[in-house]
Design a protein around this motif. Structure first.
Motif: not given
Length: 282
Positions: A87-90, A146-153, A208-209, A215-216
């Motif tokens: 999702v992040a890459v798209v 997944i949603i918080p991970y998008l804030s990282l990636t 990797f991130i 934490v999340y």
């Protein structure tokens, strides 16, 4: 190093070896610890006095406390990180293309905002996010991570891909449109293939991130339904309250590291190609 003398080359080689050994020593130490018995953990020596696989069997054999924590967590980490990376890459590809190609007001603000989000301390937003997720039903779910991970990636992905898109000649896209291609067809058939190394590199960095987040994972989950590996390691226990699960944690760390090592070894040329292309100003 064509212009260096023999002594200079030797000096740089020695420095490279020292840095490599310094970097790999913690990894080698964890690897050796994973093969030690509980009694061997108290021995002050690098190599295990007695080699054993009991730490690996403990976290992989069904029915054990450690395995009941680790195996579902490994499955959760793989699934959640792959989805978050995709999702992040798209989204980053579309956003970075617009930033690199289109001229509109606020473009610099978007990039600066993305950078600010990427350096924002995660721990400061966990509590409100925890309360929000509990209210709307996303707590302890894959989507809730997944949603918080998008804030990282997503921020780092946008920054990285924007640099790649700036290197692609605008004339290629214009030529494709002159030949009858629509803007989207020109983007898909001309720009995306040329930016493939950058997209691939960005995907690996984003993975990797997300893979290393703790934490999340520890704050937004409470069961094995969505708990990732870094968070699951915190719940490992020894055979008794006086025994630390050091060996089991080391074995789990080794297993978790294996996919990362395999990805880097298989695609190291693409990674280096992508990083160097993004660094060269054309």
């Amino acid at each position: 190093m064509g212009g260096l003398t023999g002594k200079q080359k030797l000096g740089w080689a020695v420095i490279a070896v020292v840095v490599l050994l310094w970097s790999l020593f913690p990894v080698a130490s964890i690897l050796m610890t994973s093969f030690k018995t509980q009694a061997g953990l108290f021995e002050r020596q690098f190599l295990p006095p007695e080699w054993t696989l009991e730490n690996y069997t403990a976290i992989l054999t069904p029915g054990g406390d450690a395995a009941d924590l680790f195996v579902p967590a490994l499955r959760n980490s793989i699934g959640i990180c792959l989805i978050a990376t995709f999702v992040a890459v798209v989204l980053a590809t579309l956003a970075a293309y617009a930033i690199a190609r289109l001229d509109f007001r606020g473009k610099r603000v978007i990039l600066n905002t993305a950078l600010a989000v990427s350096v924002f301390p995660v721990i400061s937003i966990v509590t409100p996010l925890f309360n929000l997720w509990r209210t709307i039903g996303l707590y302890d779910t894959w989507l809730g991570l997944i949603i918080p991970y998008l804030s990282l990636t997503l921020p780092i992905s946008i920054w990285t891909l924007a640099a790649f898109f700036r290197q692609i000649p605008w004339e290629l896209e214009q030529a494709a449109q002159v030949d009858g291609a629509t803007p989207f067809q020109a983007f898909r058939k001309t720009v995306v293939p040329l930016a493939a190394p950058g997209v691939f590199t960005t995907a690996i960095i984003a993975f990797f991130i997300a893979w290393n987040d703790f934490v999340y994972g520890i704050s937004l989950t409470s069961t094995t339904a969505a708990r990732p590996v870094p968070a699951a390691l915190a719940f490992f226990t020894g055979a008794s309250q006086f025994e630390e699960p050091t060996g089991a944690i080391a074995a789990a760390a080794v297993i978790v590291t294996i996919p990362v090592v395999i990805i880097v070894l298989l695609f190291q040329r693409r990674i280096v190609s992508g990083l160097t292309q993004g660094a060269v100003k054309g």
